[in-house]
Design an enzyme around this catalytic site. Structure first.
Site, PDB file in Angstrom:
ATOM      1  N   ASP B 225       1.638   4.640  24.220  1.00 16.58           N
ATOM      2  CA  ASP B 225       2.112   5.288  25.438  1.00 16.58           C
ATOM      3  C   ASP B 225       2.006   4.332  26.616  1.00 16.58           C
ATOM      4  OD1 ASP B 225       2.524   7.660  24.065  1.00 16.58           O
ATOM      5  OD2 ASP B 225       0.501   8.409  24.502  1.00 16.58           O
ATOM      6  N   HIS B 226       2.965   4.438  27.513  1.00 13.39           N
ATOM      7  CA  HIS B 226       2.859   3.704  28.767  1.00 13.39           C
ATOM      8  C   HIS B 226       1.755   4.362  29.600  1.00 13.39           C
ATOM      9  CE1 HIS B 226       3.903   1.852  32.567  1.00 13.39           C
ATOM     10  NE2 HIS B 226       4.773   1.078  31.952  1.00 13.39           N
ATOM     11  N   PRO B 227       0.894   3.552  30.248  1.00 14.35           N
ATOM     12  CA  PRO B 227      -0.224   4.174  30.973  1.00 14.35           C
ATOM     13  C   PRO B 227       0.216   5.036  32.153  1.00 14.35           C
ATOM     14  CG  PRO B 227      -0.192   1.779  31.285  1.00 14.35           C
ATOM     15  CD  PRO B 227       0.806   2.092  30.218  1.00 14.35           C
ATOM     16  N   ILE B 228       1.381   4.758  32.728  1.00 16.21           N
ATOM     17  CA  ILE B 228       1.753   5.539  33.922  1.00 16.21           C
ATOM     18  C   ILE B 228       3.184   6.068  33.892  1.00 16.21           C
ATOM     19  CG2 ILE B 228       0.057   4.515  35.512  1.00 16.21           C
ATOM     20  CD1 ILE B 228       2.305   2.634  36.487  1.00 16.21           C
ATOM     21  N   ARG B 280       2.644  15.409  28.304  1.00 15.06           N
ATOM     22  CA  ARG B 280       3.303  14.478  27.391  1.00 15.06           C
ATOM     23  C   ARG B 280       3.488  15.042  25.975  1.00 15.06           C
ATOM     24  NH1 ARG B 280       3.587   8.350  27.631  1.00 15.06           N
ATOM     25  NH2 ARG B 280       1.705   8.267  28.892  1.00 15.06           N
TER      26      ARG B 280
END
Lengths: 376, 376
Positions: B225-228, B280
């Site tokens: 996952d992208h952190p932001i 998410r």
């Protein structure tokens, strides 16, 4: 005076891969003129901002000058043409074809400056079926074979968190530019240089790709375990984890010797590497039973002293306070008047006579527009 | 004629990081003379062997000449001295201090050849408290902060399987050597160049290190996952996984538009990035319900066409048969008489006028000893 003193680079790049390339050239002493649109490189607004300045932008743009040009206008294009005529190197990370559409195709560049080295960092290369696709590090990690070999045997493919494909492509491009400078000393002429996110990361597959070519079989995901050596990996100390990499039998004997476990090698289950691989969980349990009795520092010291590579798994706060990292000056500061000193990563390549240095702080948007355009 | 034609490199390296550096120089056209002990580079016996030749060795030693010298003898040292006197560059990857102990300290090298560029690739740098430690890629991944940010939020730190720290250090060293060549055109003198496994990988931490410096907080492991940013990562197609990287809101809208899910952005749970991050799992479930209905090829084509980066997660057999990878000539062959053609990774940096080429096949041990020593 850096190694590339006297080399002028016109930098049309933004975000990451291209700016990393030009920063490497700037760190080496080249004069890098970062041409930004009136709105600036988008990274100026990204990441944590301290005293009004993005440290993410700073990390990738130290040692550069900033010139603002609106390349949608004739005046901006004219200024760019004059800059190009004065330069040794042009670096861009547009999608292939965009620079030509802006009026700077190969013929025009050649006409403006036959000694110009034109470098492109892009996603997939400038020819081939994917040339028009948008690119991004995560996708390059997926398409290079890199993601497929990372992660647990029974888990999904795993990216690396840092944007490795961007930075490796930028580094290859910088190497290509300096190689082309050497060629220019013989030929008197520039040429085109190119690297790509996918191509750069494919080249990092190393023996994994060699094994694939030789055998036709894909490498398997093995987590932190070495695919063909045991013991190897992370072990539990009293107060944290230790990474130990005994890459062959001599190293294994040294490692087990430090633990007082030399006798393990006389047990049928652990007598050779094949049997240690087959009995890895039992082997690791025996090792952890010992390593858990003492702290990380003790084991790191003792295992290295015995000649076997070992280290602490460090988070960034440990990395950037580590005595070795500080001795290597891998943290540097850049000062802008009226702002807090900006801390950033130091120089990963050291030259004794012409060392990399912080000559210029990361620039304010357009800070050098008048100086640079006035000098043309 | 490659970009570095006419540059002679004496190569005292073995295994991986050093040989990768000298191969990059050789691919660029330098004459690289690999000095091997009578037993040869250990890699000659490693990995899959085809027709009596290790393809792992081939991958890292194409375009080089092999000269056998026994550097424990006076005769061998004397030959090395003459080689050094004739060379532009010396590359070694001994532990710091070993070359000096062999009789080639800085003073001797300067005396033999004041124009010599001496390059070292090592584990931790040549000064500092860890200078005598043995080094290995796995340990450099642990000690650079790289391992700590890779892997699942609730799992252990994860290495990348390829030996990235070795190859990045080799690439930095090649960049340092070509930069020092440029400096030598001005100064007429050589200098020392150095890169390290840990320093190189620390420099790849990019915005993760910038964020740490700016905030004092360590980045967290976030898996794929992208952190932001959400949505972002791997999604399930009918026949496999797709990697999708919509790095900002415009891209997210494009991605969801292709799926026919634009209305999601009107639902309170998904209306902005912060709410999409918080929800998410629900968001990914909604996306996967659609992506599962069509094959990978369909989605890759459609999502890229909409301007959002997307790609297939490829294993090496897919990578090296991919039409883009083949168009970029990222697979090359080297022929040795009487042996099967050796397939290997192509050139990640492209130069238009002086391209990298396979000039010489990987050498048999000592194949060029007479030719090279006879020419001194």
């Amino acid at each position: 005076m850096g190694a590339l003193a006297g080399i002028r680079v016109v930098d049309l790049t933004r975000i990451l891969a291209g700016p990393f390339c030009t920063q490497l050239l700037a760190d080496m002493g080249a004069e890098v003129i970062k041409v930004e649109p009136p709105t600036g490189d988008p990274v100026r607004g990204q990441g944590a901002v301290v005293d009004g300045f993005s440290w993410y932008f700073a990390q990738f743009n130290r040692n550069k000058k900033s010139v603002v040009l609106d390349l949608y206008t004739d005046e901006g294009k004219d200024a760019l043409a004059r800059l190009i005529a004065s330069a040794d190197v042009l670096v861009e990370n547009y999608r292939p074809g965009v620079l030509a559409k802006m009026g700077f195709d190969d013929g025009r560049l050649e006409e403006l400056n036959p000694r110009l080295i034109t470098a492109s960092v892009n996603g997939y290369g400038s020819t081939g079926p994917y040339v028009d696709r948008p690119a991004f590090d995560f996708i390059a990690q997926a398409m290079s074979g890199f993601m497929a070999v990372n992660g647990d045997p029974d888990g999904p493919p795993r990216r690396a968190a840092p944007p490795v494909s961007d930075l490796i492509a930028g580094l290859y491009c910088a190497f290509g530019v300096t190689s082309a400078l050497e060629a220019r000393h013989r030929s008197g002429r520039g040429q085109k240089v190119e690297s790509s996110l996918t191509g750069g990361l494919i080249s990092m597959m190393a023996y994994l790709s060699a094994e694939y070519f030789a055998t036709g079989s894909n490498p398997k995901r093995t987590g932190n375990d070495h695919p063909i050596v045991a013991p190897y990996g992370l072990f539990e100390a009293e107060d944290g984890e230790i990474a130990v990499a005994p890459s062959h039998d001599v190293m294994v004997a040294r490692f087990l010797g430090v633990l007082g476990l030399s006798d393990l090698l006389n047990e049928p289950d652990f007598a050779d590497n094949a049997r240690r691989m087959a009995n890895r969980p039992a082997l690791n349990a025996r090792i952890n039973a010992v390593t858990r009795t003492r702290p990380v520092d003790h084991w790191i010291e003792a295992i290295n002293k015995a000649g076997c590579p070992a280290g602490r798994v460090m988070a960034l706060d440990e990395v950037f306070t580590d005595p070795q990292v500080l001795a290597q000056e891998m943290v540097v500061e850049s000062q802008r008047p009226g702002r807090a000193p900006i801390r950033m990563t130091g120089f990963p390549v050291k030259l004794s006579a012409t060392p990399c240095t912080v000559q210029l702080p990361p620039p304010e948007l357009g800070e050098h527009t008048d100086e640079v355009l006035g000098g043309l």
